[in-house]
Design a protein around this motif. Structure first.
Motif, short mmCIF file in Angstrom:
data_model
loop_
_atom_site.label_atom_id
_atom_site.label_comp_id
_atom_site.label_asym_id
_atom_site.label_seq_id
_atom_site.Cartn_x
_atom_site.Cartn_y
_atom_site.Cartn_z
N GLU A 55 125.97 62.17 36.86
CA GLU A 55 127.34 62.69 36.87
C GLU A 55 128.20 62.03 37.93
O GLU A 55 129.43 61.92 37.77
N GLU A 110 131.58 55.47 27.57
CA GLU A 110 131.88 56.36 28.69
C GLU A 110 132.77 57.52 28.26
O GLU A 110 132.59 58.65 28.71
N THR A 111 133.71 57.24 27.38
CA THR A 111 134.57 58.31 26.87
C THR A 111 133.75 59.30 26.05
O THR A 111 133.94 60.52 26.14
N THR A 112 132.81 58.78 25.27
CA THR A 112 131.97 59.64 24.42
C THR A 112 131.07 60.54 25.25
O THR A 112 130.94 61.74 24.97
N THR A 113 130.44 59.97 26.28
CA THR A 113 129.46 60.72 27.06
C THR A 113 130.06 61.36 28.31
O THR A 113 129.38 62.12 29.00
N ARG A 114 131.32 61.02 28.60
CA ARG A 114 132.00 61.50 29.81
C ARG A 114 131.23 61.12 31.08
O ARG A 114 131.20 61.85 32.06
N ALA A 115 130.59 59.95 31.05
CA ALA A 115 129.85 59.46 32.20
C ALA A 115 130.81 58.78 33.17
O ALA A 115 131.91 58.35 32.78
N GLN A 162 133.41 51.08 27.62
CA GLN A 162 134.50 52.04 27.85
C GLN A 162 134.48 53.15 26.80
O GLN A 162 134.66 54.33 27.13
N CYS A 211 128.96 63.12 18.70
CA CYS A 211 129.13 64.30 19.54
C CYS A 211 127.80 65.03 19.71
O CYS A 211 126.87 64.90 18.92
N SER A 252 132.64 55.97 35.26
CA SER A 252 132.99 54.62 34.81
C SER A 252 132.03 53.57 35.37
O SER A 252 131.63 53.63 36.53
#
Length: 888
Positions: free
Chosen positions: A461, A613-618, A610, A240, A620
């Motif tokens: 983003e 992407e969840t960790t960084t909210r980048a 995947q 985080c 897909s």
């Protein structure tokens, strides 16, 4: 099954098996015994979180040639007699029907009577008959997870049956709590102990994204008691933003914090201050801790009290008894208590060996602004980068900017922090720093940098055409090679939704250097051959951007260099903590593994993308994943994924994802023999020039056009592919060109043989198998059945081993058409069980899963499970193929 098969392609051991190599070898022995006709029973014992279920998952995945049957004990049903046995019997209706009448009656009595009033001897014999029935057809692996939750009656019946397995080809793996239950204590046990500190450290590092201070990792490894589940939970905390590359404190959610608040606030002030002091140092260094204790003036005996109360563990490291306590103690502290702890730690820190940590503690204890401290923090950025990667550099740059009073200097420092935050995969934090930069006093150069970082943030983003346009404008203003390179790649990725890679390439300033930028500019403005002449030497010398170089190597059909650069890209991104480039590195690695025929490793990379992407909210990056699905050939799920990718790509303006979806549709439909649909998709896939994807799309287009008689379309695509292949000159490129040329030739045999020879010298296993497939198809049409069988059998076995099920099924059908007497399954597994045969026959008649379930008294979910096994055994991917497969 070998544990080497589960090696982590991202570098280092796979997270699921760290510290469990001996256990995996033991499971391999049990499965090998079953294959050789010997029965074995093994009980895996371990505390919750020790990895029992993971080991069972790996055993099931590696049990090739065995039928796998699995069920799990249910805690809520522990007091219901024979509830566990009923679970075992849910999917063996055919075996139940074959039981002798007394045994069937005993089971009926057991399931019908709520008090469990049934003859336990007959129930045990019935259980034995059910377990051994499928073993007469093929070896079986039974997996019983959470056996501690089986009701006693079921446990006794199961143990009774297991004692009598004798020489049946059966392996039974049970997972139990720390100690085996009384019913299973007589069987061989395998205890899963705690991981060692070194093993926990390796697991933590392999599961952590980005760079984290190694001293912090060692402290976490020691603090989690060697539980794999706790280690992985700690890895989630360290990824985080609040952890800041090792200079912060793990995050704790309010829900997790709440239970500790009352207990913490009830502690005396000196105990609470010591807890905050221990929590504020993420390294657990005892020398530092005791110095800080003396600085504050606390009694050292206070630490002993905290150890006695179960808060701390004192010794070679200062550890919390529960990792959650550390975050709770820090988050529950007042600002004054935290400031006191950080000032004491700063005073106790050795400036010569850990000056950056000293500055960090001073900054953490400082409110408002402090120009001298800001300057010191800026000087520590390089050290922080070496210790913790870009996340550490970003954290120090951010603190430096926020402590600065001069507006112009604050803007410059905020811009540096924003750039580092972007590289660390923290776009939201980068946006906050850019807001700080705007509020400062940017001069002309800072304004250009601000526009450039805003454009980078926009593309990070959104990753769409609008953001690519913004990057192009900012690159023209910045006028630096790196800016133009980033803008060019963004335009290429946006495809039809952006300004166009050719338009950007034409704006790149002329330069005599044969570097990546000029090579790519030539590639998109003057053609493939012109770009290749500059890019090939550039790849040999430019090591600064390996993920870009890896994509270029794939476009140049250089499989050896692609493999090398893709691995380097992953290693560099992991080592530096550059989470902005890591998804790109993982994606090109995933595509490489697909072409190399290593689908399992490709899937692990896709899964890692995947999670990242969840960790960084980048946004897909599903391009590689959707292509992998297509090669696997499962029709329904792949079509769903393709439709979703096309919608997402169109909504977002992501040209690369759209092209990947079209390529995936072409691969899938070529595998299924739907050449008209494949031609439509492949035509769309080559409409816009993307690195790698366009060349691969041409290959699919030529095959689809040749099979549908569109000679003009096939010839046009072949001309373009030929130009690229001869410009590249690699065995992969020339082999693919030869195979494609053979599809259109009047006398294709020399070209087919050339393709096989060249592709056999490359890493591109999937296309070697496809070359054998199309060669075999041609030979069969020429009436040369014996020669055709040789090629088709090799193609079928290779594609089956790879996991390309649609192409494997196509090869299987062609092999049968030569007149060869068929083996029942492509996958070389045993024949269908009676229940699988019944379900397959009803599915062939067109019945839905609920309709089949009503006929056979099964749930639709059980029907779906069995149909999946049927498809695997028959080597098919859809109900449409059942008719032909069952006839054989």
């Amino acid at each position: 099954m070998t544990h080497q098969a589960f090696h982590n392609p991202t570098g280092g051991p796979h997270p699921e098996i760290v510290g469990r190599g001996a256990e995996l070898s033991r499971l391999e022995d049990e499965i090998r015994n079953a294959r050789s006709g010997k029965a074995s029973v093994l009980v895996l014992c371990g505390a919750p979180g020790s990895g029992r279920s993971t080991l069972l998952d790996l055993a099931a995945a590696g049990a090739h040639g065995l039928e796998v049957r699995r069920f799990t004990g249910v805690r809520a049903e522990q007091d219901l007699p024979y509830a566990g046995l009923q679970l075992l019997c849910t999917d063996v209706q055919a075996d139940l029907d074959a039981l002798d009448a007394p045994l069937r009656a005993a089971l009926d009595a057991a399931f019908r009577n709520s008090d469990g009033a049934a003859d336990p001897y007959l129930v045990g014999l019935a259980t034995h008959a059910i377990l051994t029935a499928p073993a007469r057809r093929q070896p079986v692996l039974y997996i019983v997870d959470d056996a501690q939750w089986l009701d006693p009656a079921s446990a006794r019946a199961l143990a009774f049956a297991l004692r009598r397995l004798d020489d049946h080809p059966i392996a039974v793996l049970l997972s139990d709590d720390v100690d085996a239950s009384d019913a299973f204590s007589e069987f061989h046990g395998l205890h899963l102990g705690e991981l060692s500190i070194h093993e926990a450290h390796d697991l933590l590092r392999s599961a952590t994204f980005g760079a984290v201070d190694d001293a912090v990792l060692r402290r976490i490894s020691a603090e989690v008691h060697g539980s794999p589940r706790a280690v992985l939970a700690a890895a989630n905390a360290t990824t985080c933003a609040a952890f800041a590359g090792g200079y912060g404190i793990e995050r704790l959610s309010p829900d997790a914090l709440y239970p500790y608040l009352e207990r913490l606030h009830s502690l005396p002030a000196d105990l609470r201050r010591m807890l905050v002091l221990a929590a504020a140092d993420p390294t657990g260094d005892p020398v530092l801790f005791w110095r800080a204790v003396d600085t504050i003036g606390l009694s050292r005996r206070t630490a002993t009290v905290l150890e006695d109360q179960g808060w701390l563990r004192l010794g070679a490291q200062i550890l919390f008894a529960d990792p959650v306590h550390r975050a709770a103690a820090y988050r529950a502290a007042s600002a004054a208590e935290r400031d006191l702890a950080h000032r004491a730690l700063a005073a106790a820190t050795d400036t010569a060996t850990a000056g950056d940590r000293r500055m960090w503690h001073l900054a953490s204890a400082t409110a408002g602004v402090d120009d001298d401290l800001a300057t010191e923090l800026e000087r520590c950025v390089g050290t922080a980068r070496e210790r913790c990667g870009v996340a550490g550099a970003a954290a120090f740059s951010e603190r430096s900017a926020l402590l600065t009073t001069d507006p112009e200097l604050r803007t410059r420092r905020a811009l540096a922090a924003a750039a580092a935050k972007l590289d660390a995969g923290l776009p939201a934090a980068a946006g906050q720093m850019l807001t700080t930069a705007v509020l400062g006093d940017p001069d002309e150069e800072s304004r250009r940098q601000l526009d450039w970082q805003l454009a980078r943030l926009s593309f990070a983003e959104k990753r769409n055409g609008e953001a690519a346009e913004q990057l192009l404008r900012a690159a023209q203003d910045a006028a630096t090679p790196d800016a133009f390179l980033e803008a060019l790649l963004a335009a290429e990725s946006a495809g039809p939704f952006g300004p166009g890679a050719d338009a950007v390439a034409n704006k790149v300033p002329a330069d005599d250097g044969a570097d990546l930028l000029n090579g790519l500019a030539a590639r998109f403005s003057r053609g493939y051959a012109a770009g290749r002449d500059l890019l090939a030497p550039a790849l040999a010398t430019d090591t600064g951007k390996p993920w870009i170089s890896a994509r270029i190597a794939a476009d140049l059909w250089d499989d050896g260099l692609w493999s090398k650069l893709a691995a380097k890209a992953r290693q560099d991104a992991d080592a530096t903590g550059n989470l902005a480039t890591l998804p790109h590195a993982l994606s090109t690695s995933c595509l490489a593994e697909i072409h190399f025929g290593r689908f399992a490793e490709a899937q692990r990379l896709a899964d890692r993308i995947q999670v990242l992407e969840t960790t960084t909210r980048a946004p897909s990056q599903a391009s590689a994943a959707v292509v992998l699905r297509a090669w696997r050939g499962a029709e329904g799920p792949t079509l769903t994924a393709i439709d979703r990718a096309r919608r997402d790509a169109t909504d977002r303006g992501d040209g690369q994802l759209l092209t990947a979806a079209d390529l995936a549709a072409a691969v899938l439909n070529n595998g299924l023999g739907r050449y008209d649909a494949a031609l439509t998709a492949a035509t769309a896939a080559v409409r816009h020039d993307l690195l790698g994807f366009t060349g691969w799309g041409l290959v699919e287009l030529i095959e689809a056009a040749a099979r549908t008689g569109r000679q003009a379309a096939a010839k046009s695509a072949l001309d373009e592919l030929t130009e690229r292949a001869h410009s590249s000159g690699t065995e992969w490129a020339l082999g693919i060109e030869a195979r494609s040329r053979a599809l259109l030739a009047k006398n294709p045999e020399p070209a087919y043989q050339e393709a096989l020879e060249r592709l056999s010298k490359s890493r591109i296993v999937v296309h070697l198998a496809r070359a054998q497939l199309v060669y075999g198809e041609w030979l069969r049409r020429q009436g040369r059945r014996a020669d055709a069988r040789t090629q088709l059998l090799a193609a079928r076995d290779s594609l089956t081993a790879i996991g390309a099920s649609a192409f494997a099924e196509r090869a299987h059908r062609e092999h049968l058409a030569t007149g060869e007497k068929a083996r029942r399954q492509v996958h070389r597994h045993a024949e269908l069980t009676p229940q699988e045969s019944s379900i397959a026959a009803l599915a062939r008649q067109g019945l839905t899963n609920p309709e089949i379930g009503r006929r056979l008294f099964l749930s639709p979910r059980t029907v779906e499970y069995h149909l999946h096994k049927v498809f695997e055994k028959l080597g098919i991917s859809s109900r449409r193929s059942l008719m032909h497969a069952l006839q054989q």
